[in-house]
Design an enzyme around this catalytic site. Structure first.
Site, PDB file in Angstrom:
ATOM      1  CB  SER A 123      37.579  36.122  46.965  1.00 18.84           C
ATOM      2  OG  SER A 123      38.741  35.782  47.645  1.00 18.84           O
ATOM      3  N   GLY A 124      39.014  33.580  45.195  1.00 22.71           N
ATOM      4  CA  GLY A 124      39.298  32.150  45.226  1.00 22.71           C
ATOM      5  C   GLY A 124      38.944  31.437  43.935  1.00 22.71           C
ATOM      6  CB  THR A 128      46.063  35.577  41.435  1.00 19.65           C
ATOM      7  OG1 THR A 128      45.287  36.671  41.910  1.00 19.65           O
ATOM      8  CG2 THR A 128      47.529  35.911  41.570  1.00 19.65           C
ATOM      9  CG  ASN A 173      42.457  32.772  47.620  1.00 19.22           C
ATOM     10  OD1 ASN A 173      43.275  31.886  47.882  1.00 19.22           O
ATOM     11  ND2 ASN A 173      42.519  33.502  46.525  1.00 19.22           N
ATOM     12  CB  SER A 176      42.626  36.566  49.331  1.00 18.89           C
ATOM     13  OG  SER A 176      41.685  37.386  48.712  1.00 18.89           O
ATOM     14  CB  SER A 177      44.847  39.590  44.910  1.00 17.22           C
ATOM     15  OG  SER A 177      45.157  38.408  44.242  1.00 17.22           O
ATOM     16  N   GLY A 401      36.252  40.510  41.709  1.00 14.36           N
ATOM     17  CA  GLY A 401      34.931  40.334  41.110  1.00 14.36           C
ATOM     18  C   GLY A 401      33.868  40.909  42.021  1.00 14.36           C
ATOM     19  CD  GLU A 403      34.868  41.576  47.576  1.00 11.81           C
ATOM     20  OE1 GLU A 403      34.626  42.420  48.458  1.00 11.81           O
ATOM     21  OE2 GLU A 403      35.990  41.082  47.395  1.00 11.81           O
TER      22      GLU A 403
HETATM   23  P1  ATP Z   1      41.305  36.575  45.107  1.00 12.69           P
HETATM   24  O1  ATP Z   1      40.247  37.429  44.500  1.00 12.69           O
HETATM   25  O2  ATP Z   1      41.013  36.245  46.527  1.00 12.69           O
HETATM   26  O3  ATP Z   1      42.676  37.069  44.894  1.00 12.69           O
HETATM   27  P2  ATP Z   1      41.765  34.649  43.001  1.00 12.69           P
HETATM   28  O4  ATP Z   1      40.614  34.563  42.042  1.00 12.69           O
HETATM   29  O5  ATP Z   1      42.931  35.420  42.558  1.00 12.69           O
HETATM   30  O6  ATP Z   1      41.191  35.127  44.389  1.00 12.69           O
HETATM   31  P3  ATP Z   1      43.632  32.469  43.162  1.00 12.69           P
HETATM   32  O7  ATP Z   1      44.501  32.979  44.223  1.00 12.69           O
HETATM   33  O8  ATP Z   1      44.081  32.587  41.750  1.00 12.69           O
HETATM   34  O9  ATP Z   1      42.183  33.132  43.326  1.00 12.69           O
HETATM   35  O10 ATP Z   1      43.268  30.939  43.417  1.00 12.69           O
HETATM   36  C1  ATP Z   1      43.003  30.430  44.705  1.00 12.69           C
HETATM   37  C2  ATP Z   1      43.629  29.066  44.871  1.00 12.69           C
HETATM   38  O11 ATP Z   1      42.958  28.114  44.028  1.00 12.69           O
HETATM   39  C3  ATP Z   1      45.085  28.986  44.458  1.00 12.69           C
HETATM   40  O12 ATP Z   1      45.933  29.326  45.501  1.00 12.69           O
HETATM   41  C4  ATP Z   1      45.225  27.523  44.058  1.00 12.69           C
HETATM   42  O13 ATP Z   1      45.391  26.716  45.204  1.00 12.69           O
HETATM   43  C5  ATP Z   1      43.865  27.174  43.484  1.00 12.69           C
HETATM   44  N1  ATP Z   1      43.839  27.298  42.008  1.00 12.69           N
HETATM   45  C6  ATP Z   1      43.388  28.345  41.271  1.00 12.69           C
HETATM   46  N2  ATP Z   1      43.508  28.099  39.954  1.00 12.69           N
HETATM   47  C7  ATP Z   1      44.055  26.877  39.837  1.00 12.69           C
HETATM   48  C8  ATP Z   1      44.423  26.034  38.728  1.00 12.69           C
HETATM   49  N3  ATP Z   1      44.253  26.428  37.466  1.00 12.69           N
HETATM   50  N4  ATP Z   1      44.959  24.824  39.003  1.00 12.69           N
HETATM   51  C9  ATP Z   1      45.122  24.407  40.265  1.00 12.69           C
HETATM   52  N5  ATP Z   1      44.780  25.136  41.347  1.00 12.69           N
HETATM   53  C10 ATP Z   1      44.257  26.352  41.152  1.00 12.69           C
HETATM   54 MG    MG Z   2      43.985  36.921  43.380  1.00  8.48          MG
END
Ligand code: ATP
Ligand code: MG
Length: 709
Positions: A123-124, A128, A173, A176-177, A401, A403
């Site tokens: 997460s984070g 996404t 996050n 977070s999705s 991923g 956990e």
């Molecule tokens: P979850 O499993 O909780 O959904 P995730 O892996 O989908 O987590 P994201 O929501 O894609 O995580 O990313 C978390 C935050 O990190 C985003 O809101 C953004 O602020 C930052 N972030 C992620 N990727 C990038 C990137 N390539 N460039 C800049 N900031 C990023």
């Molecule tokens: Mg996500």
């Protein structure tokens, strides 16, 4: 460019070679397969660190992209960048998510094979964001017509809608999705996106009624309250203060600095329009969202055995917003219908039962509405041209991923099971494709040693004796079945399994390191302890029959599609949550197996969402759980580097008088002449049908360095 004779390094040349080396020292290698000490986790992490420090967040392991979340906006996603990666060979440009997107797109076009891009990470870590970057890349670079533009817009706008209803602020996050997502993008024969389809997995419904400290409910509730127009809120009976609602106060976190609920509301409203919601549908949808909040404020009182609802304001709103009869609803929220000797009886609930019936209704209403929303988006994305159903597909998987928390429950069990399945797929597809490539190139396959996690998948999912079967058995067993009897059954049935551990030892003694209500699975990525409390309830996911009946009478047009009367007549119990999840994963595996995969492995650099902080302990943990070292080992087991003849010749022809300026003969002969001139030893390389395979990175580096001198 002119022919450069190879010289035995003089002092001057050596100095130049050293400066080239210094650059590599500074920014590391852009493909981990080129690491000299590829089995060392320390060198792996050092390479990541060097690159991260230089804002180089992407690195390959062969064709797998490793991405480290920069937690800041980098200027690497502009239209110019997209152009730079468009139609260009993977290895000719620096690693980038666009390279992965473009490569999948070109393979789909030239090889006519469906593709999928699997994005994983905790997460984070940026999954996404990565999937959105890929979608944007296609929206900008693929050919478009008027119809295609509509689809592109809808594909892009499906994100804010699904995120509003399926994402939430968590400790890890801010966005977070809370569901897994697989999205197909469909392309016509010209390579234009013409449709799409989304499958959602396991929405975290429990968040609707409870949030941990510092976390929030799904974004949509706050967006509606903060951004909704005055008269809309009045109609919904809502106040502009999230703290008024029991379902929003548990985490004590109404505002998040990185989130602007009010402007997000506008984005979502617009997105709903683009997707094709009419005003009536928007209203029905918001009626449901508001009714969940009202449900949360339904308070119970009264004596034990005569539980009643203390205020009827909420019931009035609920009756109107859900389109149901208030009296029937009140009865269903306080009683349970039982059928004894063919007769229907209403048995009063106690306080605890009534609260959990109410929460179950809120979760069911929200969860089913979310599924409805996904279906609605699918209808709007569906490929309209019936004359030719032939399209190619690129699938994007953005799924939770591995956990491992302090306390792991049913949800982590499902999520980690999902990751075991994906690892199975990875093993099958990567090893298979390595093997196929060697065979296609006429090179002897050298078997690779790896851990096959099928044994763990079987432990979880096997019919009759797998953990899910045992859990279902306990869920269906009348009488004294409980979380504890489930654990006992597990001990009896799979107690001897090499990947299963409880506090009980074979000799009857107990292990101190584990709680009595826990079992441990030795996952491919490491150990996880699961606490069995709540497993049965979460797996059952039951809604009392009379609550179902009320909802089936709803006049809300969305809810009539969510609660089907057939469900009432159906004597068979619905499948349990774990069984449904198992079936949906099996389907997902089938979908993915039929496609050619690309992988994006996302890493979170620190726990404080800060730019430029590289927390080594945290990163090492993720490198382990993502299986990256194993991945690298498999990729390096044979040859570190492989390139098509024409590309290899093009790059290095200036190093040999016979291949410069152009080699006229067969490409393989040209490469053979070139590498002999460079002094490659026979054990260092092999020539396949269309590619050269180089065993060690240092061979390639020497050649690269010669080019620099
Ligand atoms: P979850 O499993 O909780 O959904 P995730 O892996 O989908 O987590 P994201 O929501 O894609 O995580 O990313 C978390 C935050 O990190 C985003 O809101 C953004 O602020 C930052 N972030 C992620 N990727 C990038 C990137 N390539 N460039 C800049 N900031 C990023
Ligand atoms: Mg996500």
């Amino acid at each position: 460019m002119k022919y450069r004779p190879l010289v035995v390094a003089s002092d001057g040349v050596r100095a130049m070679m050293e400066s080239a080396l210094t650059a590599r020292d500074r920014v590391g290698v852009q493909d981990f397969v080129l690491l000299e000490n590829y089995t060392s986790e320390a060198s792996f992490i050092e390479n990541l660190r060097k690159r991260f420090k230089e804002n180089l967040i992407y690195t390959y392991i062969g064709s797998v992209l490793v991405s480290v979340n920069p937690y800041k906006d980098l200027e690497i996603y502009t239209k110019n960048h997209m152009e730079r990666y468009r139609g260009v060979n993977f290895y000719e440009v620096s690693p980038h998510i666009y390279a992965v997107a473009d490569n999948a797109y070109r393979s789909m076009r030239t090889e006519r094979k469906d593709q999928c891009i699997l994005i994983s990470g905790e997460s984070g870590a940026g999954k996404t964001e990565a999937s959105k970057k890929i979608l944007q890349y296609y929206a900008v670079t693929c050919p478009a017509s008027e119809h295609v533009q509509t689809i592109k817009d809808r594909l892009l706008q499906s994100n804010p809608v699904l995120e509003a209803f399926g994402n939430a602020k968590t400790l890890r996050n801010d966005n977070s999705s809370r569901f897994g997502k697989y999205m197909d993008i469909q392309f016509d024969f010209k390579g234009a996106p013409v449709g799409g389809h989304i499958i959602n997995y396991l929405l975290e419904k429990s968040r609707v009624v409870h949030q941990n400290h510092g976390e929030r409910n799904f974004h949509i509730f706050y967006q509606l309250i903060e951004g909704g127009e005055e008269d809309r809120l009045r109609h919904l009976g809502l106040e502009r203060n999230p703290q008024q609602y029991q379902y929003l106060v548990k985490g004590n976190c109404p505002k998040v600095s990185s989130i602007n609920d009010r402007s997000d509301w506008k984005v979502v409203r617009k997105a709903l329009n683009v997707i094709g919601f009419n005003e009536d549908e928007v209203e029905e949808l918001l009626n449901i969202i508001a009714s969940v909040l009202h449900l949360g404020n339904v308070q119970y009182g009264g004596e034990e055995g005569t539980v009643c609802i203390t205020s009827d304001t909420q019931i009035k709103y609920l009756a109107r917003l859900l389109g149901v009869n208030g009296t029937v609803l009140t009865e269903a929220l306080t009683h349970k219908k039982i059928i004894a000797k063919g007769e229907e009886l209403m048995s009063p609930l106690n306080l605890e039962q009534a609260s959990s019936a109410r929460d179950a209704l809120a979760k069911a209403v929200y969860g089913r509405t979310f599924t409805w929303l996904v279906n609605k988006i699918n209808t709007s994305l569906s490929y309209k041209d019936d004359s030719s159903k032939h399209f190619s597909v690129i699938g994007l998987l953005d799924i939770y991923g591995f956990e491992v928390f302090q306390n792991n429950s049913f949800e982590q069990f499902c999520i980690n099971y999902c990751n075991e399945k994906l690892q199975q797929l990875f093993i099958e597809l990567t090893l298979k494709s390595e093997q196929e490539e060697y065979e296609a190139e006429g090179i002897t396959w050298e078997p690779v040693q790896y851990f096959n996690n099928k044994i763990i998948c079987d432990l979880v999912e096997e019919k009759f004796k797998g953990i899910i079967s045992i859990l279902d058995e306990e869920c269906l067993r009348p009488g004294d079945a409980s979380d504890n009897t489930f654990l006992e059954k597990l001990e009896d049935t799979v107690g001897g399994h090499p990947h299963f551990v409880t506090h009980k030892l074979a000799d009857g003694k107990t292990r101190k390191i584990m709680g009595r209500d826990e079992f441990r699975l030795l996952h491919y990525a490491g150990e996880v302890n699961y606490n069995v409390n709540g497993f049965l309830d979460k797996n059952n996911d039951l809604l009392f029959r009379n609550l179902k009946e009320v909802m089936c009478m709803s006049e809300n047009k969305i809810l009539t599609q969510c609660f089907d009367r057939e469900e009432l007549s159906d004597k068979k119990r619905p499948d349990t949550a774990a069984t449904q999840f198992k079936a949906s994963l099996a389907k997902l595996m089938e979908i993915l197996m039929s496609k050619e995969p690309s992988y994006v492995r996302c890493i979170k650099p620190n726990d404080s969402k800060q730019a430029a902080r590289f927390d080594e302990v945290l990163i090492r943990h993720q490198v382990k759980y993502l299986g990256l070292m194993e991945n690298l080992r498999v990729r390096r087991a044979g040859f570190a580097y492989r390139r098509r003849y024409e590309i290899f010749l093009q790059r290095y022809k200036s190093l040999c008088p016979e291949t410069w300026p152009n080699w006229q003969g067969k490409l393989s002969d040209g490469v053979s002449t070139l590498v002999k001139h460079l002094g490659y030893k026979p054990e260092e390389y092999k020539l396949g049908r269309s590619k050269i395979f180089i065993r060690f990175p240092k061979t390639l580096f020497a050649t690269e360095d010669a080019l620099e001198t």
